[in-house]
Scaffold this active site. Structure first.
Site, PDB file in Angstrom:
ATOM      1  N   SER A 153      -6.682 -92.147 -22.703  1.00 26.22           N
ATOM      2  CA  SER A 153      -6.703 -91.685 -21.315  1.00 26.22           C
ATOM      3  C   SER A 153      -7.236 -90.264 -21.339  1.00 26.22           C
ATOM      4  O   SER A 153      -6.680 -89.401 -22.021  1.00 26.22           O
ATOM      5  CB  SER A 153      -5.287 -91.738 -20.742  1.00 26.22           C
ATOM      6  OG  SER A 153      -5.320 -91.446 -19.368  1.00 26.22           O
ATOM      7  N   GLU A 154      -8.326 -90.006 -20.615  1.00 25.39           N
ATOM      8  CA  GLU A 154      -9.098 -88.785 -20.876  1.00 25.39           C
ATOM      9  C   GLU A 154      -8.397 -87.492 -20.459  1.00 25.39           C
ATOM     10  O   GLU A 154      -8.863 -86.404 -20.751  1.00 25.39           O
ATOM     11  CB  GLU A 154     -10.505 -88.875 -20.267  1.00 25.39           C
ATOM     12  CG  GLU A 154     -10.559 -88.997 -18.764  1.00 25.39           C
ATOM     13  CD  GLU A 154     -10.676 -90.444 -18.303  1.00 25.39           C
ATOM     14  OE1 GLU A 154     -10.253 -91.355 -19.055  1.00 25.39           O
ATOM     15  OE2 GLU A 154     -11.157 -90.655 -17.177  1.00 25.39           O
ATOM     16  N   ASN A 155      -7.270 -87.607 -19.771  1.00 22.09           N
ATOM     17  CA  ASN A 155      -6.512 -86.380 -19.495  1.00 22.09           C
ATOM     18  C   ASN A 155      -5.761 -85.883 -20.731  1.00 22.09           C
ATOM     19  O   ASN A 155      -5.170 -84.802 -20.694  1.00 22.09           O
ATOM     20  CB  ASN A 155      -5.542 -86.588 -18.333  1.00 22.09           C
ATOM     21  CG  ASN A 155      -4.577 -87.721 -18.567  1.00 22.09           C
ATOM     22  OD1 ASN A 155      -4.964 -88.786 -19.024  1.00 22.09           O
ATOM     23  ND2 ASN A 155      -3.315 -87.503 -18.266  1.00 22.09           N
ATOM     24  N   SER A 190      -9.832 -84.060 -25.956  1.00 24.13           N
ATOM     25  CA  SER A 190     -10.025 -85.403 -25.420  1.00 24.13           C
ATOM     26  C   SER A 190     -11.507 -85.735 -25.254  1.00 24.13           C
ATOM     27  O   SER A 190     -11.965 -86.822 -25.606  1.00 24.13           O
ATOM     28  CB  SER A 190      -9.319 -85.518 -24.063  1.00 24.13           C
ATOM     29  OG  SER A 190      -9.435 -86.816 -23.561  1.00 24.13           O
TER      30      SER A 190
END
Lengths: 240, 218
Positions: free
Chosen positions: B46-48, B88
């Site tokens: 999850s890119e956060n 990330s």
């Protein structure tokens, strides 16, 4: 205050020196890990003409969105602004200048800004509206665009714990942009849930070293949840 | 019959391989997590800043500091890691993510994708989508083949502002699984009960149709 002690005693002190037309970099992703009390202090100060750099712009009544109401923001550099009706209205009417920036590019712009790197090449955005007016160059047969780094007059950051020297530990996904933001402010202001004495945090576990931090304050946080999603199959009473 | 959202997710899930690190976009891609084949382990990015995203939390597990890229509250699986946004996107831009699944408004025969903006109508921002399409080698775009009014979304040239240029090789729609190469769409599979004629009719860009087009299994 003496030596490396970064603790200030009020939010007024924490944001002292913020003036109209300055650039402010803010940590946070959505409403997660946002410096909510520092934002509230900017609202209270009524500082105008700000350029804000943040992944999102909060929602209408919370997070950076509260600064839209009083038209304190002149320009915002963000990757996603979808949750905010007032934002959309000001953007469409041209009252608010918006520089949409890919999320990874935004993180890297902050990181580079804090690390003394003026610009970097990235494949992200090549051939898209993001590339307009930017230099491009080919390396090994791939196209890249030159993105300039960002520095802020202020950076506002939310961490979980800090020692008085400003060594920071973040919690879970509230980390997000905060460590990069912390490096990129001429004045970096951090608010935390708990301040401990130096020595109480393991040096191996520090996420952001105190060298980046200028002012530190302990606050209390609402921590509003934007999308409250619950695993229904795992709940026993079945209510939401 | 056209695939449902769930069936599109089920067909994408067949592309998962054991040990894959996978980034799933918002919408249909998110559903792929529900159909990971038995005996296969994947880790969701999850890119956060979360690698090893788990299910939604129970009331007891609910934590405002624990969200995914869609800002939904989530949990982490055993073996997960959490990191900052630069880290990330180093994973994403550095090509370390094995499969990226994301939605789109349009794709074209050159592998261009438009997914983030409809001028004067929908301007929400690209989020991490431009990084994902530029950084990943293995991308599957999921979308409906045509709009509600029957206008094709598989075009000769995208009409909307691009998210990425020349980066899409595979598209799974509710009607067909399509590969993009040499400036053309290539029909790989059709949805059960959907005729090749219907796919041809609803594909605006040049479509290469082999003699035999297998039905996909979902």
């Amino acid at each position: 205050m003496a030596g490396f002690d970064k603790v200030v005693s009020s939010y007024e002190q924490a944001m002292a020196g913020l003036e109209d037309n300055m650039t402010v970099i803010a940590g946070g992703f959505g409403l997660c890990g946002i410096p909510e009390n520092l934002i509230a202090e900017i609202k209270r100060k009524k500082t105008k003409g700000l350029t804000l750099v943040s992944n999102n712009c909060g929602v209408d009544d919370f997070g950076l969105g509260v600064l839209l109401g009083d038209r304190q923001i002149k320009k915002i550099i963000a990757s996603y602004v979808g949750e905010n009706a007032e934002f959309e209205r000001q953007m469409m009417s041209g009252e608010l200048e918006v520089e949409l920036t890919p999320q990874g590019t935004l993180a890297e712009k902050m990181r580079a800004g804090g690390a003394g790197i003026p610009a970097f090449y990235t494949a992200t955005g090549y051939g898209t509206p993001v590339a307009e007016g930017k230099e491009s160059r080919e390396f090994d047969g791939r196209h890249y665009i030159l993105e300039e780094s960002i520095k802020g007059d202020f950076a506002i950051v939310k961490a979980w714990k800090a020692d008085r020297y400003g060594n920071l530990v973040f919690r879970k996904t509230a980390r997000n942009f905060n460590p990069m933001a912390a490096t990129a402010g001429k004045i970096t202001v951090v608010e935390v849930e708990e301040i401990v004495e130096p020595g109480q945090l393991d040096p191996d576990q520090i996420h952001t070293p105190g060298i980046y931090v200028d002012r530190l304050i302990q606050g209390s946080f609402e921590k509003r949840i934007e999308q409250r999603t619950i695993n229904q199959s795992a709940t026993t009473n079945g209510d939401k | 019959m056209a695939l449902s959202r769930q069936q599109i997710a089920m067909r994408v899930a067949q592309e998962l391989k054991d040990g894959y690190y996978v980034n799933l976009g918002i919408g249909i891609p998110t559903l792929v997590a529900n159909y990971v084949p038995d005996g296969i382990e994947v880790m969701l990015q999850s890119e956060n800043g979360l690698l090893g995203m788990g299910q939604f939390p129970t009331e007891q597990e609910l934590d405002a500091d624990m969200i995914n890229a869609g800002k939904q509250t989530v949990t982490a699986i055993t073996g997960a890691s959490i990191f900052d946004s630069a880290e990330s996107f180093a994973m994403i831009r550095g090509g370390h993510v094995d499969l990226t699944v994301l939605g789109a408004f349009e794709v074209d025969v050159e592998g261009n994708i438009a997914s983030y903006m409809i001028p004067d109508k929908l301007i929400k921002g690209m989020g991490g989508a431009m990084d994902l399409v530029a950084g990943a080698d293995n991308i599957i775009v999921t979308m409906t083949h045509a709009s509600k009014h029957g206008e094709s979304k598989l075009l000769t040239e995208c009409s909307l502002p691009l998210t990425g240029k020349g980066c899409i090789k595979k598209v799974l729609t509710d009607l067909a699984f399509i590969e993009i190469k040499d400036g053309k769409f290539h029909l790989l599979e059709r949805a059960p009960g959907v005729s090749v004629d219907e796919i041809v009719r609803l594909t605006a860009g040049e479509l290469v149709v082999p003699e035999h087009v297998p039905e996909m299994t979902v």
